[in-house]
Design an enzyme around this catalytic site. Sequence first.
Site, PDB file in Angstrom:
ATOM      1  N   ARG A  31      22.596  69.207  89.942  1.00 38.45           N
ATOM      2  CA  ARG A  31      21.539  68.246  90.103  1.00 38.45           C
ATOM      3  C   ARG A  31      20.987  67.993  91.640  1.00 38.45           C
ATOM      4  O   ARG A  31      20.521  67.070  91.754  1.00 38.45           O
ATOM      5  CB  ARG A  31      22.140  66.779  89.741  1.00 38.45           C
ATOM      6  CG  ARG A  31      22.490  66.799  88.025  1.00 38.45           C
ATOM      7  CD  ARG A  31      21.187  66.282  87.185  1.00 38.45           C
ATOM      8  NE  ARG A  31      21.776  66.446  85.787  1.00 38.45           N
ATOM      9  CZ  ARG A  31      22.063  65.693  85.179  1.00 38.45           C
ATOM     10  NH1 ARG A  31      22.268  64.337  85.528  1.00 38.45           N
ATOM     11  NH2 ARG A  31      22.642  65.742  83.883  1.00 38.45           N
ATOM     12  N   ARG A  35      16.233  62.939  90.683  1.00 36.98           N
ATOM     13  CA  ARG A  35      15.790  61.669  91.271  1.00 36.98           C
ATOM     14  C   ARG A  35      16.228  61.381  92.522  1.00 36.98           C
ATOM     15  O   ARG A  35      15.618  60.594  93.283  1.00 36.98           O
ATOM     16  CB  ARG A  35      16.426  60.575  90.230  1.00 36.98           C
ATOM     17  CG  ARG A  35      15.407  60.451  89.014  1.00 36.98           C
ATOM     18  CD  ARG A  35      16.255  59.655  88.136  1.00 36.98           C
ATOM     19  NE  ARG A  35      17.549  60.228  87.452  1.00 36.98           N
ATOM     20  CZ  ARG A  35      18.173  59.447  86.688  1.00 36.98           C
ATOM     21  NH1 ARG A  35      17.673  58.518  86.078  1.00 36.98           N
ATOM     22  NH2 ARG A  35      19.452  60.129  86.424  1.00 36.98           N
ATOM     23  N   ARG A  44       7.213  63.976  88.517  1.00 39.19           N
ATOM     24  CA  ARG A  44       7.582  63.374  87.100  1.00 39.19           C
ATOM     25  C   ARG A  44       6.806  62.102  86.607  1.00 39.19           C
ATOM     26  O   ARG A  44       7.117  61.806  85.491  1.00 39.19           O
ATOM     27  CB  ARG A  44       9.022  63.213  87.186  1.00 39.19           C
ATOM     28  CG  ARG A  44       9.988  64.299  86.990  1.00 39.19           C
ATOM     29  CD  ARG A  44       9.893  64.951  85.631  1.00 39.19           C
ATOM     30  NE  ARG A  44       9.927  64.101  84.603  1.00 39.19           N
ATOM     31  CZ  ARG A  44      11.276  63.217  84.348  1.00 39.19           C
ATOM     32  NH1 ARG A  44      12.158  63.505  84.644  1.00 39.19           N
ATOM     33  NH2 ARG A  44      10.904  62.424  83.357  1.00 39.19           N
ATOM     34  N   TYR A 155      27.138  65.565  71.759  1.00 37.29           N
ATOM     35  CA  TYR A 155      25.755  64.648  71.547  1.00 37.29           C
ATOM     36  C   TYR A 155      25.360  64.745  70.209  1.00 37.29           C
ATOM     37  O   TYR A 155      24.929  63.619  69.683  1.00 37.29           O
ATOM     38  CB  TYR A 155      24.746  65.460  72.451  1.00 37.29           C
ATOM     39  CG  TYR A 155      25.068  64.990  74.032  1.00 37.29           C
ATOM     40  CD1 TYR A 155      24.782  63.692  74.393  1.00 37.29           C
ATOM     41  CD2 TYR A 155      25.579  65.840  74.923  1.00 37.29           C
ATOM     42  CE1 TYR A 155      25.012  63.103  75.794  1.00 37.29           C
ATOM     43  CE2 TYR A 155      25.797  65.495  76.264  1.00 37.29           C
ATOM     44  CZ  TYR A 155      25.335  64.217  76.676  1.00 37.29           C
ATOM     45  OH  TYR A 155      25.639  63.843  77.864  1.00 37.29           O
TER      46      TYR A 155
END
Length: 348
Positions: A31, A35, A44, A155
């Site tokens: 990651r 963010r 984004r 998921y």
Amino acid sequence: MSETNVDPRNSVLVKAARGEEVPYTPVWFMRQAGRSLPEYRKVREGVGMLESCRRPDLVTEITMQPVRRHHVDAAIFFSDIVVPLAAVGVDLDIVAGVGPVVAQPIRTRADLDRLPELTPDAVPDITESVKLLTAELGGTPLIGFAGAPFTLASYLVEGGPSKNHENTKALMYGDPELWNDLCARLAQISGAFLRVQAEAGASAVQLFDSWVGNLPLADYLRFVQPHSRQALAAVEGLDVPKIHFGVGTGELLSAMGEAGADVVGVDFRVDLDAARERTGGQYALQGNLDPALLFAPWEPLEAKVDEIVAAGRRAKGHIFNLGHGVLPSTDPDVITRVVARVHEISAR
Ligand code: CP3
């Protein structure tokens, strides 16, 4: 560090993955794109997560951002583990702050029959993004990735993120044949997604089995390992090292290596020396700074970084990373400083 005029398939990171001699310990972060970076939040703005993963211009820009800023030794392809599922037609969305949410969970044979195989023609944009990236990256390797069958299944069966994976385990034990057929299909999808990236120019691949640490070893061996092995086997013969990572997998490290990995990813709960002993020194290791420690004062953080680099040098090979992904509120300057410290202290 930027490696010019080097074939990325012979880069420091790839050499470390193969257990070869390296001039310094290579480092990247799960990651690393995302963010924590203001430049990421900017590009984004107004673009959905899944859409951004399918636009080669955005994928290229976002993947490059942490390479430019932090001088890491690899780029990780900007995408998500559910992108190939969406590409074969699964109705899903990635909800900010939640994660992937699936409209119709898969729990029956009829549900599975609606999940087709992945063929490369469903993801021409992925090939294009990888080609744009490798052209821009030069000697810096690109790591391609996919989700492993268990984590993808969790998921799909739960319908979204899950703490206890109760529906997944109920299916596994209640209808092992359906479970195995579902995971075999997911291994095809996952393997095909890895292969597309490797054929387009990725120099290494990582198979994420993020949530498999919720299983005991016996269940892992019976219900998961054969499928993960199948997914990893899809890139056999392409000469790309295979990294395999999950969270809370201290009891599974050897078994995950035996699924066909060259590098075993270690989370922050297991000491790197212990991970080496548990895996019999057979694999290069990746890890394992606790992402939360990036919020600690520099001095104790630096001591921890040094300790991990030292332990890594006792392993067959070592790729410095976090024990899980960068937390969104991390100060990016701390990440840059950790990269510099790893390079400085490991230089030989
Ligand atoms: O820099 C990188 O590591 C590459 C990008 C990457 C993303 N997802 C981008 C992303 C990678 C490697 C993934 C893999 C992924 N996705 C995993 C395995 C790795 C892990 O963390 O264990 C998993 C379990 C997922 C599923 C998923 N997607 C989750 C749990 C989330 C977080 C939800 C949230 O908002 O907190 C996502 C969304 C996601 N994937 C984001 C990013 C940058 C955040 C969405 C955004 O920025 O709008």
